[in-house]
Design a protein around this motif. Structure first.
Motif, PDB file in Angstrom:
ATOM      1  N   LYS A 179       0.833  -1.191   0.000  1.00 18.37           N
ATOM      2  CA  LYS A 179       0.000   0.000   0.000  1.00 18.37           C
ATOM      3  C   LYS A 179       0.876   1.253   0.000  1.00 18.37           C
ATOM      4  O   LYS A 179       1.797   1.373   0.799  1.00 18.37           O
ATOM      5  CB  LYS A 179      -0.903   0.025   1.234  1.00 18.37           C
ATOM      6  CG  LYS A 179      -1.897  -1.132   1.304  1.00 18.37           C
ATOM      7  CD  LYS A 179      -2.922  -1.029   0.197  1.00 18.37           C
ATOM      8  CE  LYS A 179      -3.978  -2.121   0.323  1.00 18.37           C
ATOM      9  NZ  LYS A 179      -4.937  -2.095  -0.804  1.00 18.37           N
ATOM     10  N   ASN A 180       0.562   2.177  -0.913  1.00 17.86           N
ATOM     11  CA  ASN A 180       1.235   3.468  -0.939  1.00 17.86           C
ATOM     12  C   ASN A 180       0.241   4.512  -0.446  1.00 17.86           C
ATOM     13  O   ASN A 180      -0.610   4.982  -1.198  1.00 17.86           O
ATOM     14  CB  ASN A 180       1.710   3.783  -2.358  1.00 17.86           C
ATOM     15  CG  ASN A 180       2.401   5.116  -2.435  1.00 17.86           C
ATOM     16  OD1 ASN A 180       3.094   5.530  -1.507  1.00 17.86           O
ATOM     17  ND2 ASN A 180       2.198   5.823  -3.528  1.00 17.86           N
ATOM     18  N   THR A 181       0.292   4.830   0.826  1.00 16.25           N
ATOM     19  CA  THR A 181      -0.713   5.681   1.449  1.00 16.25           C
ATOM     20  C   THR A 181      -0.103   6.969   1.987  1.00 16.25           C
ATOM     21  O   THR A 181       1.110   7.079   2.154  1.00 16.25           O
ATOM     22  CB  THR A 181      -1.386   4.944   2.620  1.00 16.25           C
ATOM     23  OG1 THR A 181      -0.379   4.544   3.560  1.00 16.25           O
ATOM     24  CG2 THR A 181      -2.124   3.713   2.128  1.00 16.25           C
ATOM     25  N   LYS A 186      -0.862   8.379   4.995  1.00 26.66           N
ATOM     26  CA  LYS A 186      -0.705   8.415   6.449  1.00 26.66           C
ATOM     27  C   LYS A 186      -0.602   6.992   6.992  1.00 26.66           C
ATOM     28  O   LYS A 186      -1.044   6.035   6.344  1.00 26.66           O
ATOM     29  CB  LYS A 186      -1.875   9.150   7.094  1.00 26.66           C
ATOM     30  CG  LYS A 186      -3.237   8.562   6.795  1.00 26.66           C
ATOM     31  CD  LYS A 186      -4.339   9.412   7.434  1.00 26.66           C
ATOM     32  CE  LYS A 186      -5.725   8.830   7.146  1.00 26.66           C
ATOM     33  NZ  LYS A 186      -6.786   9.668   7.767  1.00 26.66           N
ATOM     34  N   PHE A 228      -1.182   3.484   8.775  1.00 30.92           N
ATOM     35  CA  PHE A 228      -2.371   2.667   9.023  1.00 30.92           C
ATOM     36  C   PHE A 228      -2.541   2.427  10.521  1.00 30.92           C
ATOM     37  O   PHE A 228      -1.599   2.041  11.210  1.00 30.92           O
ATOM     38  CB  PHE A 228      -2.247   1.309   8.324  1.00 30.92           C
ATOM     39  CG  PHE A 228      -2.660   1.328   6.885  1.00 30.92           C
ATOM     40  CD1 PHE A 228      -3.972   1.597   6.516  1.00 30.92           C
ATOM     41  CD2 PHE A 228      -1.738   1.059   5.888  1.00 30.92           C
ATOM     42  CE1 PHE A 228      -4.360   1.600   5.186  1.00 30.92           C
ATOM     43  CE2 PHE A 228      -2.107   1.060   4.557  1.00 30.92           C
ATOM     44  CZ  PHE A 228      -3.420   1.346   4.205  1.00 30.92           C
ATOM     45  N   SER A 267       3.338  -0.935   4.014  1.00 33.97           N
ATOM     46  CA  SER A 267       2.764   0.411   3.966  1.00 33.97           C
ATOM     47  C   SER A 267       3.872   1.444   3.843  1.00 33.97           C
ATOM     48  O   SER A 267       4.749   1.521   4.708  1.00 33.97           O
ATOM     49  CB  SER A 267       1.928   0.691   5.217  1.00 33.97           C
ATOM     50  OG  SER A 267       1.573   2.062   5.287  1.00 33.97           O
ATOM     51  N   SER A 301       3.772   4.516   4.322  1.00 32.04           N
ATOM     52  CA  SER A 301       3.704   5.509   5.400  1.00 32.04           C
ATOM     53  C   SER A 301       3.755   4.880   6.784  1.00 32.04           C
ATOM     54  O   SER A 301       3.587   5.571   7.792  1.00 32.04           O
ATOM     55  CB  SER A 301       2.430   6.353   5.254  1.00 32.04           C
ATOM     56  OG  SER A 301       2.442   7.077   4.045  1.00 32.04           O
TER      57      SER A 301
END
Length: 283
Positions: free
Chosen positions: A72-74, A76, A78, A121, A123
């Protein structure tokens, strides 16, 4: 032909058809296999096949074990609530992020052969940990606080009917970042070649381009495969392919000396004709 243990209908294929949106996750996967390549391990990297990234530790289907990763490239970190949140869909609640990952692994024919389940993740994660002072880039279930772990387990029990979080699950914060992922991987390939062929000269950019093109091509293949060999050939990037690409784009002083000696022996001592020399030299 060998039966493919992964050869049943995939949960979804949208990732393969919208490949351009998810380039970051495949660069992360390249970093993962570069580490395996350093130890001279065989592997087959599968792109958008049951999960974002699946890595087999063998090219033989009867003995291969697997690592499953969702990347996942988010914007903020998780939280545990975000990972187990289920949006309402037209036909009822949709799968949560963590639930979707685990549904690719639990209750399958290959569940016993999965050595690692990873949620990556960009972030990071904001979990309640047992030791709040630790800043971890790999978080296991054992690092979570009792309340955090029980909260995750309770929600996953409602969603998937499982009573325990798998022991082999990991929450991973990658070293690679979105803003420099291409340069980062090129640098890793240069380091890899220098480690396995000291004092050699390589074109790391050409190595990167050849391998990322191969991943793009394989990632867009949305077919299922019941035969293991076909899946490896048509859907995966193998350790053998990476070795071939590195060999073509790397020169070594020792190799150049060997080639000169070979040419001298072939033409002077062995007295091979041009056709024989070229045939053996190519091999």
């Amino acid at each position: 032909m060998e039966r493919n243990v992964l050869g049943h209908a995939q949960r979804e294929i949208s990732g393969a058809t919208t490949f351009g949106k998810y380039d970051f996750q495949y660069h992360w996967a390249l970093c993962r296999i570069i580490e395996k390549h350093k130890s001279n391990s065989d592997y087959a990297l599968l792109i958008e096949y049951h999960e974002d990234v699946v890595i087999a530790d063998s090219l033989y289907g009867d003995s291969a074990k697997f690592e499953f990763f969702q990347v996942k490239n988010t914007g903020k970190p998780f939280t545990s609530d975000a990972l187990t949140k289920r949006e309402q869909g037209a036909e009822g609640p949709k799968s949560s992020i963590l639930g979707k990952l685990l549904s690719s692994c639990i209750g399958t024919d290959y569940e016993a052969r999965i050595t690692e389940i990873g949620l990556v993740s960009s972030s990071g994660f904001s979990f309640d940990q047992r030791d709040k002072k630790l800043k971890l880039d790999i978080i296991t279930s054992g690092d979570l606080s009792v309340d955090c772990l029980s909260g995750l387990t309770e929600k996953l029990k409602d969603e998937l009917g499982i009573a325990l979080l798998p022991e082999n699950i990991k929450f991973i914060v990658p070293k690679i970042k979105l803003e420099n992922h291409e340069e980062f991987v090129i640098g890793r390939f240069a380091e890899l070649v220098n480690e396995i062929f000291p004092n050699s000269h390589c074109n790391a950019v050409n190595i990167y381009r050849a391998i990322i093109d191969e991943i793009h091509r394989k990632g867009q293949n949305t077919y299922d495969f019941t035969v293991w060999e076909r899946m490896v050939e048509d859907k995966s990037l193998t350790s053998h392919k990476v070795k071939d690409v590195i060999a073509v784009n790397t020169t070594s002083p020792k190799l150049e000396d060997f080639e000169k000696d070979f040419e001298y022996l072939a033409k002077n001592d062995m007295k091979w004709n041009t056709l024989t020399y070229r045939k053996i030299n190519k091999k």
